[in-house]
Design a protein around this motif. Structure first.
Motif, PDB file in Angstrom:
ATOM      1  N   LEU A 183       7.601   8.364  13.046  1.00 30.19           N
ATOM      2  CA  LEU A 183       8.977   8.004  12.707  1.00 30.19           C
ATOM      3  C   LEU A 183       9.022   6.672  11.958  1.00 30.19           C
ATOM      4  O   LEU A 183       9.780   6.516  10.994  1.00 30.19           O
ATOM      5  N   LEU A 184       8.216   5.718  12.404  1.00 31.12           N
ATOM      6  CA  LEU A 184       8.167   4.425  11.716  1.00 31.12           C
ATOM      7  C   LEU A 184       7.644   4.587  10.285  1.00 31.12           C
ATOM      8  O   LEU A 184       8.193   4.014   9.331  1.00 31.12           O
ATOM      9  N   VAL A 204       1.755   0.495  -2.211  1.00 29.40           N
ATOM     10  CA  VAL A 204       2.122  -0.162  -0.942  1.00 29.40           C
ATOM     11  C   VAL A 204       2.469   0.870   0.122  1.00 29.40           C
ATOM     12  O   VAL A 204       1.953   0.827   1.255  1.00 29.40           O
ATOM     13  N   ILE A 205       3.347   1.822  -0.224  1.00 31.97           N
ATOM     14  CA  ILE A 205       3.775   2.825   0.751  1.00 31.97           C
ATOM     15  C   ILE A 205       2.618   3.744   1.114  1.00 31.97           C
ATOM     16  O   ILE A 205       2.478   4.169   2.265  1.00 31.97           O
ATOM     17  N   GLY A 206       1.755   4.043   0.137  1.00 38.98           N
ATOM     18  CA  GLY A 206       0.604   4.893   0.423  1.00 38.98           C
ATOM     19  C   GLY A 206      -0.327   4.265   1.434  1.00 38.98           C
ATOM     20  O   GLY A 206      -0.823   4.935   2.339  1.00 38.98           O
ATOM     21  N   VAL A 207      -0.572   2.958   1.299  1.00 37.75           N
ATOM     22  CA  VAL A 207      -1.444   2.254   2.250  1.00 37.75           C
ATOM     23  C   VAL A 207      -0.829   2.257   3.647  1.00 37.75           C
ATOM     24  O   VAL A 207      -1.502   2.547   4.648  1.00 37.75           O
ATOM     25  N   LEU A 208       0.471   1.920   3.732  1.00 38.09           N
ATOM     26  CA  LEU A 208       1.140   1.888   5.038  1.00 38.09           C
ATOM     27  C   LEU A 208       1.191   3.289   5.660  1.00 38.09           C
ATOM     28  O   LEU A 208       0.977   3.448   6.873  1.00 38.09           O
ATOM     29  N   GLY A 209       1.482   4.292   4.824  1.00 34.56           N
ATOM     30  CA  GLY A 209       1.541   5.658   5.340  1.00 34.56           C
ATOM     31  C   GLY A 209       0.199   6.131   5.853  1.00 34.56           C
ATOM     32  O   GLY A 209       0.111   6.747   6.927  1.00 34.56           O
ATOM     33  N   ASP A 222      -0.283  15.163   6.294  1.00 34.15           N
ATOM     34  CA  ASP A 222       0.368  13.966   5.783  1.00 34.15           C
ATOM     35  C   ASP A 222      -0.645  12.884   5.424  1.00 34.15           C
ATOM     36  O   ASP A 222      -0.435  12.112   4.481  1.00 34.15           O
ATOM     37  N   ALA A 223      -1.748  12.819   6.181  1.00 34.24           N
ATOM     38  CA  ALA A 223      -2.808  11.863   5.827  1.00 34.24           C
ATOM     39  C   ALA A 223      -3.389  12.204   4.452  1.00 34.24           C
ATOM     40  O   ALA A 223      -3.626  11.316   3.618  1.00 34.24           O
TER      41      ALA A 223
END
Length: 315
Positions: free
Chosen positions: A26-27, A123-128, A159-160
């Motif tokens: 969820l985060l 950025v979002i790819g790394v966090l995801g 998703d990974a």
């Protein structure tokens, strides 16, 4: 009847793992939504779609695990163990819907590429990916035989892979500016996820259709029962599973009339047969009807042999 039960991983521990993975997902979904809104990236939208279905899948898996733990009742004599199988199937269907939508959108963008900035993707790819890895590590400690857990892991794994695709697209955009990088990454995600979702759906259908559990050869089970001392034949043999952790077997076992104490409840043959099923095939839950030849062809009751006819002679 012979009955037995085996125990594996802690169901309570699996529920805790699902809860932790749900919170992390969820985060990560919130971060993905922000990134998709800022960049307009299809790869991020695909990844966000996976994240949202992941969250739904993990929540459903958690609820299914709680329901499956409830005891059986007179109305539902098998309990609610099949809920886990149904949820795994629904999760696979939801994942298929998402990837079909992404595939259609991706093909359209091949003709009209969008201008997607690379830095937000990176950025979002790394966090995801970090969130996906945490969820996978948490779920990896669960029961791998549990179809419900494997369905949840499939979502997170998909998703990974999506996050990896986002990172690759971001790298290509930042270094070359190629406008199709985002679209190709999204189609790559689709190609990786579809076979896994289809495989899970096939497995769910097999269980719901009462197919034999994986790794159990029914012909070998029949031969093993026929090889038990005191057994002449076996018929009405059924091997199935309530869910993928609870295989069961039922059969009619015909005695040879030599070994044992006689009668339809010959415990020695029953015990040997149940032990063979448990030790050779892991079939701890068995329901066996022991019968003699006179009963084998007549399911309602044993048929008495005809009384000898008295001769009538003239004297």
């Amino acid at each position: 009847m012979g009955h037995g039960h085996g125990h594996g991983h802690s169901a309570e521990g699996d529920r805790k793992r699902l809860g932790v993975a749900l919170a992390v997902t969820l985060l990560t979904a919130v971060l993905g939504a922000v990134g998709a809104a800022l960049s307009g990236s299809l790869a991020l939208l695909a990844d966000l779609g996976h994240l949202l279905t992941d969250a739904g899948a993990l929540a459903a898996a958690l609820v299914a695990s709680l329901l499956a733990a409830r005891p059986s009742s007179l109305r539902r004599t098998y309990g609610l163990g099949r809920v886990e199988v149904l949820v795994a199937g629904l999760n696979a269907i939801a994942l298929m819907i998402v990837v079909v939508w992404v595939a259609v959108e991706g093909v359209q963008r091949l003709f009209t590429p969008a201008d997607v900035p690379g830095l937000p993707l990176l950025v979002i790819g790394v966090l995801g990916l970090a969130g996906n890895v945490v969820s996978l590590l948490v779920l990896a400690g669960g029961d791998r035989r549990d179809m419900n857990m494997r369905g949840a892991m499939l979502h997170v794994l998909g998703d990974a892979l999506g996050s990896v695709g986002v990172l690759v697209a971001a790298a290509v955009l930042l270094t070359t500016g190629w406008p199709y990088a985002d679209t190709v990454a999204s189609l790559f995600i689709v190609a990786l996820v579809v076979p896994r979702a289809v495989g899970l759906l096939r497995e769910v259908g097999h269980v719901l259709l009462e197919g034999a559990p994986r790794g159990i050869d029914v012909a070998e089970v029949q031969d093993a029962l026929r090889g038990v001392p005191g057994v002449a034949d076996v018929h009405d043999l059924h091997v199935w599973a309530i869910n993928d952790r609870k295989p069961s077997v039922s059969a009619h076992v015909v005695l040879d009339g030599v070994d044992g104490h006689g009668g339809c409840g010959d415990g020695s043959v029953l015990d040997r047969a149940a032990r063979t099923l448990r030790e050779r095939f892991g079939l701890a839950h068995s329901t066996l009807q022991v019968e003699h030849h006179a009963h084998a062809g007549h399911e309602e009751s044993c048929e008495e042999p005809p009384a000898p006819r008295r001769g009538t002679g003239a004297g």
